[in-house]
Scaffold this motif. Sequence first.
Motif, PDB file in Angstrom:
ATOM      1  N   ASP A  80       3.509  -3.518   2.951  1.00 19.31           N
ATOM      2  CA  ASP A  80       4.461  -2.402   4.170  1.00 19.31           C
ATOM      3  C   ASP A  80       5.415  -2.055   3.410  1.00 19.31           C
ATOM      4  O   ASP A  80       5.753  -2.903   2.261  1.00 19.31           O
ATOM      5  CB  ASP A  80       5.120  -3.907   5.036  1.00 19.31           C
ATOM      6  N   SER A  81       5.914  -1.019   4.448  1.00 14.96           N
ATOM      7  CA  SER A  81       6.922  -0.077   3.736  1.00 14.96           C
ATOM      8  C   SER A  81       8.451  -0.772   3.287  1.00 14.96           C
ATOM      9  O   SER A  81       9.168  -0.509   3.149  1.00 14.96           O
ATOM     10  CB  SER A  81       6.732   0.878   5.036  1.00 14.96           C
ATOM     11  N   GLN A  82       8.701  -1.701   4.207  1.00 12.59           N
ATOM     12  CA  GLN A  82       9.599  -2.790   4.829  1.00 12.59           C
ATOM     13  C   GLN A  82       9.867  -4.213   3.869  1.00 12.59           C
ATOM     14  O   GLN A  82       8.791  -4.582   4.450  1.00 12.59           O
ATOM     15  CB  GLN A  82      10.833  -1.798   5.552  1.00 12.59           C
ATOM     16  N   PHE A 128      -3.105  -3.190   1.656  1.00 11.66           N
ATOM     17  CA  PHE A 128      -1.916  -2.249   2.442  1.00 11.66           C
ATOM     18  C   PHE A 128      -0.590  -3.481   2.296  1.00 11.66           C
ATOM     19  O   PHE A 128      -0.909  -4.852   1.701  1.00 11.66           O
ATOM     20  CB  PHE A 128      -2.098  -2.892   3.915  1.00 11.66           C
ATOM     21  N   ILE A 151       7.043  -9.737   2.710  1.00 11.50           N
ATOM     22  CA  ILE A 151       6.817  -8.807   3.115  1.00 11.50           C
ATOM     23  C   ILE A 151       5.070  -8.893   3.514  1.00 11.50           C
ATOM     24  O   ILE A 151       4.665  -9.598   3.053  1.00 11.50           O
ATOM     25  CB  ILE A 151       6.326  -7.797   1.737  1.00 11.50           C
ATOM     26  N   GLN A 190       3.758  -4.788  -6.797  1.00  8.38           N
ATOM     27  CA  GLN A 190       3.686  -2.631  -7.339  1.00  8.38           C
ATOM     28  C   GLN A 190       2.992  -2.664  -7.878  1.00  8.38           C
ATOM     29  O   GLN A 190       2.552  -1.650  -8.495  1.00  8.38           O
ATOM     30  CB  GLN A 190       4.866  -2.611  -6.870  1.00  8.38           C
TER      31      GLN A 190
END
Length: 379
Positions: A256-258, A254, A266, A226
Amino acid sequence: MASRSHLPLLAGALCAALGLSLHSAPARAQNAGAPAVPVVVSPAQRGPLPVEITANGNVVAEASVSVRSRVEGQIREVHVAEGQRVQRGQVLFTLDARMAEAQLAQQEAQLARERALALRARQDATRYSALRGEGFAAAQRLEQAQADAAASEATVRAMEALVAQTRLTLDYATIRAEIDGRLGALPAKEGNLVRAGDSSPLATITQTDPIQVQFAVPERWLPEIQAAMQTGQPEVAAHPPGDRHAPVRGKLVFVDSQVDTTSGTIQLKARFANPEGHLWPGQYVNVVLVPRVEPDALSVPVQAVQTGSEGSRFVYVVDGEGRARRRPVKLERVVSGRAVLQAEIAAGEKVVIEGTQLLTDGTRVAERPGRPAAPDRQS
């Protein structure tokens, strides 16, 4: 002359003055007489080293298009071969369109007729409008002429739409590639009849440049990733096992959102330029993600790191007297054959990389030349 009973006291006093021990002196003498253990050493280094996250991934195409016919017709010509690279707009198939061409000729003739009738209706409406101003025509006749002109214009527009539809049918008879990519198998051959509702595609085009690799990493790396994504796109290297080419390098695109709660990982995707086709859709690859570069990392050859009791790690450092000294270390990661450590070791200090199995703390060593390191293919 001193009596024999005073000799031990005099010897003890002499050893104390010299900083020695009566018990350690024989041991030191014995150790000093032991032969030196031959070892290979390498200097510890400080400098920039990347933080590498390794994973296994699969190559996936960014786009895949199934080619189907929008109209019914017989395949008149196949312009491409199986496995061929194609560009967007390139002609793939040509269908027999003679029926549509005949319909188009008929409709264009009818359109010309309707345009002529519309022109006459407009002229009549204009004429009756002029006569009405002089009182020679009834209002009812003028309204009829205007209605006839409007109806003729509507008929012309309807015919123009019908002609456009037939021309579109003719255009659909030439089937073109919708994306750049590589063709798969071509089950349809010349002479086959195809329909708009066929479930089986005429061909499949898979985009291979650029291409993506999807992979998963443990969730503990999420803060690093991140932080790296906030400053740009981290570099990712992909290398198929056994491939002699250099790793293909791309960018992380990309996250992933979770987190997958089942595996604790992840999902990530990276995009690669692939003009030479080194990456192939569905291929298994080794992936190395570099979220950042540590500017002043302490590193030694990975062979120098030894494992002690209860999983503790240590290395042997050769001091100025030619003796091996055991130093505890904390292994952080391994980068291109070098172990990144947290330890009280200065840059340039020599660590033992071969011969450690014969060493204990304080063993006298003799340096011997080592084998040159093999080049790292992954770097």
